[in-house]
Design a protein around this motif. Sequence first.
Motif, PDB file in Angstrom:
ATOM      1  N   THR A 257       0.783  -1.195   0.116  1.00 14.94           N
ATOM      2  CA  THR A 257       0.056   0.033  -0.169  1.00 14.94           C
ATOM      3  C   THR A 257       0.856   1.128  -0.077  1.00 14.94           C
ATOM      4  O   THR A 257       0.568   2.219  -0.641  1.00 14.94           O
ATOM      5  N   ALA A 258       1.853   1.098   0.948  1.00 11.38           N
ATOM      6  CA  ALA A 258       2.891   2.371   0.830  1.00 11.38           C
ATOM      7  C   ALA A 258       3.308   2.869  -0.464  1.00 11.38           C
ATOM      8  O   ALA A 258       3.378   4.035  -0.705  1.00 11.38           O
ATOM      9  N   VAL A 259       3.962   1.694  -0.940  1.00 12.21           N
ATOM     10  CA  VAL A 259       4.875   2.114  -2.309  1.00 12.21           C
ATOM     11  C   VAL A 259       3.925   2.470  -3.408  1.00 12.21           C
ATOM     12  O   VAL A 259       4.476   3.469  -4.287  1.00 12.21           O
ATOM     13  N   LYS A 260       2.865   2.032  -3.419  1.00 14.66           N
ATOM     14  CA  LYS A 260       1.920   2.517  -4.443  1.00 14.66           C
ATOM     15  C   LYS A 260       1.429   3.958  -4.539  1.00 14.66           C
ATOM     16  O   LYS A 260       1.220   4.587  -5.694  1.00 14.66           O
ATOM     17  N   LYS A 261       1.879   4.664  -3.462  1.00 16.56           N
ATOM     18  CA  LYS A 261       1.520   6.086  -3.420  1.00 16.56           C
ATOM     19  C   LYS A 261       2.784   6.857  -4.028  1.00 16.56           C
ATOM     20  O   LYS A 261       2.728   8.134  -4.454  1.00 16.56           O
ATOM     21  N   TYR A 262       3.714   6.126  -4.485  1.00 16.40           N
ATOM     22  CA  TYR A 262       5.005   6.960  -5.099  1.00 16.40           C
ATOM     23  C   TYR A 262       5.574   5.879  -6.196  1.00 16.40           C
ATOM     24  O   TYR A 262       5.982   4.950  -5.897  1.00 16.40           O
ATOM     25  N   GLN A 501      18.776  14.534 -13.135  1.00 17.33           N
ATOM     26  CA  GLN A 501      17.358  14.613 -12.571  1.00 17.33           C
ATOM     27  C   GLN A 501      16.906  15.815 -11.967  1.00 17.33           C
ATOM     28  O   GLN A 501      17.955  16.513 -11.335  1.00 17.33           O
ATOM     29  N   ALA A 502      15.842  16.306 -11.991  1.00 22.51           N
ATOM     30  CA  ALA A 502      15.352  17.620 -11.478  1.00 22.51           C
ATOM     31  C   ALA A 502      15.202  17.638 -10.058  1.00 22.51           C
ATOM     32  O   ALA A 502      15.852  18.352  -8.890  1.00 22.51           O
ATOM     33  N   LYS A 503      15.008  16.320  -9.329  1.00 24.84           N
ATOM     34  CA  LYS A 503      14.804  16.223  -7.905  1.00 24.84           C
ATOM     35  C   LYS A 503      15.780  15.037  -7.637  1.00 24.84           C
ATOM     36  O   LYS A 503      16.239  13.939  -8.277  1.00 24.84           O
ATOM     37  N   SER A 504      16.286  15.008  -6.248  1.00 22.95           N
ATOM     38  CA  SER A 504      17.270  14.048  -5.889  1.00 22.95           C
ATOM     39  C   SER A 504      16.572  12.783  -5.530  1.00 22.95           C
ATOM     40  O   SER A 504      14.949  12.776  -5.527  1.00 22.95           O
ATOM     41  N   ASN A 505      17.058  11.768  -5.366  1.00 30.06           N
ATOM     42  CA  ASN A 505      16.290  10.334  -5.092  1.00 30.06           C
ATOM     43  C   ASN A 505      16.227  10.344  -3.046  1.00 30.06           C
ATOM     44  O   ASN A 505      16.876  10.842  -2.641  1.00 30.06           O
ATOM     45  N   GLN A 522      13.024   7.037  -6.387  1.00 29.30           N
ATOM     46  CA  GLN A 522      13.693   7.517  -7.450  1.00 29.30           C
ATOM     47  C   GLN A 522      12.974   8.997  -7.803  1.00 29.30           C
ATOM     48  O   GLN A 522      11.799   9.016  -7.837  1.00 29.30           O
ATOM     49  N   ASP A 523      13.761  10.180  -7.834  1.00 27.18           N
ATOM     50  CA  ASP A 523      13.348  11.337  -8.162  1.00 27.18           C
ATOM     51  C   ASP A 523      12.169  11.564  -7.229  1.00 27.18           C
ATOM     52  O   ASP A 523      11.283  12.498  -7.683  1.00 27.18           O
ATOM     53  N   GLY A 524      12.266  11.274  -5.945  1.00 26.15           N
ATOM     54  CA  GLY A 524      11.406  11.434  -4.933  1.00 26.15           C
ATOM     55  C   GLY A 524      11.545  12.753  -3.980  1.00 26.15           C
ATOM     56  O   GLY A 524      10.818  13.099  -3.148  1.00 26.15           O
ATOM     57  N   GLY A 525      12.837  13.169  -4.202  1.00 22.80           N
ATOM     58  CA  GLY A 525      13.117  14.386  -3.194  1.00 22.80           C
ATOM     59  C   GLY A 525      13.679  14.202  -2.129  1.00 22.80           C
ATOM     60  O   GLY A 525      14.622  13.468  -1.946  1.00 22.80           O
TER      61      GLY A 525
END
Length: 543
Positions: A257-262, A501-505, A522-525
């Motif tokens: 459930t948690a990883v589906k959000k990102y 990448q625009a954002k960091s991992n 990845q690319d999650g800020g």
Amino acid sequence: MRRGAKAAVIGSVCTVLVGGAGYGAYNILSALNGDGGGLVGNSAPAVKTGPPSSSEVQDTTRKFFAAWAKGQGTEAASYTNNAADAGPLLNAFGQEARITKVHITPAKPIGTTVPFTVKATVSYDGKSKPLDYKSELTVVRGETTHRPLVDWQPSVVHPQLQRGDTLVTGESASPPIEAVDRNGTVLTKEKYPSLGPILDELRSKYGDKAGGTPGIELSIRHEADAAADTPLLTLAKGKAGRLPTTLSATAQAAAETAVKKYTESSVVAVKPSTGEVLAIANHRDDGFNAAFLGKLAPGSTMKILSAATLIDNGITSMNGPAPCPPYAISESQTFHNLKNMKPDLNATLSDSFSRSCNTAFVKYADAVEVDSLTREAEDRFGLGRDNWQTGIPSFDGSVPASGGPDTAANLIGQGQVQMNPLNMASVTATAMTGTFRQPIVVPLSLDNRERARARGLSANTVQQLRAMMNRTATSGTAAGVMSGLGPDYGAKTGSAEVDGQAKSNSWFTGYRNDIAAAAMTQDGGHGIDAAGPIVAAVLRTGG
């Protein structure tokens, strides 16, 4: 399907006339014989350029589908721009895969792309099942022949096929398994989708040890011999063998459930007291098990291992100095902290750890030997030796002895360091117990695997690491994410910059009672933006 079965592999090398090569040869020969071959006087026929027209798209797909449906794989391949790769797979479709009664129905083209539906029958040893799926193709103009041709991709034949794959039907390579969690709950890919590739790996490796019998299946066979077949259709069920795992259905459900959000997220949870893996989840379109096989810079989560290196080498301690200047220079390279971080020249290691000050660690690059971090990783945390035996393929982390500015970069989880959530969950487990326990997914007794070993940490180092991680979770960078999970808890945030990448991992690792977890997006800020909430959700289950 036994491994000895004949299989046509995409990408096989053979000598053929590709695409329109035969067509070009015909025209040259005609001209030499005085036939003209379409030439009028000294003028060559006009060469068509640009995207294929709608009539060309329709004509090409009609011919391609007709040949494919009739089982004429070589003929169908001649309408593609890579007959050498297309021919073996299209032939295998009707031969090794035993697929007959093929009906292909194109939908309305979208430009030069044609969606279509395949309905067929798979038959083997008196058993038959209908096969029904959707795919698409694109028609392009040949670079040399200028003919309209199907742009060859293995996914044209079936959307799950990739380069190097083929289709086979027969007795399954491994008997089916009924994988169960630590409490006997059955784990299925339908209920826990990201476990799909992992269950396939477990079946491939342990199917013959779990007491089952093979069934008959249409499967994707992958180019690598060690890769597990991917079943597509079961014609006759085998008897499933019962396979115990260390996973927890409760933790796995929370992880899913948690990883589906990102997007592009992965998480692993382990039980520090035993090394047992409680959850593995990935949210990725490619099906890659980045949780176990990823190789990425872990950012500031690496500071757990770096702090242990400084403590174990007598360079500083939790309450010892670790000044946090606005910038630090190592080997002519300048390092900075996160934006808006106030400098603190009187900071202790605990201060700089909980705030995740990069420059505090970089300033100690000259005090550590080039291989200090490597030795700490290998000897005490069991990383980087390529000897983990988890039960499924895994990457054991890499902390090379890098000189120059990479010595400093490695200390803050950049440079040449490579990790995945499995590695960082293990680092956290070692930090909180002092004992390295190589993670496992299935009992060692199943195949008498030898568990990897390492020296571990002293009680004094553990006490300091736990205190610093607890401070990070209560009043440091992880406080917001870890709120309500105490009192026996700790964490470390991280973000890793990646070129392009625009954002960091986003990275985050933490523990609560007897469960440690790590996540990467990845690319999650920043760590608290994506990976942090994932880890917190898993820790709340309690394993």
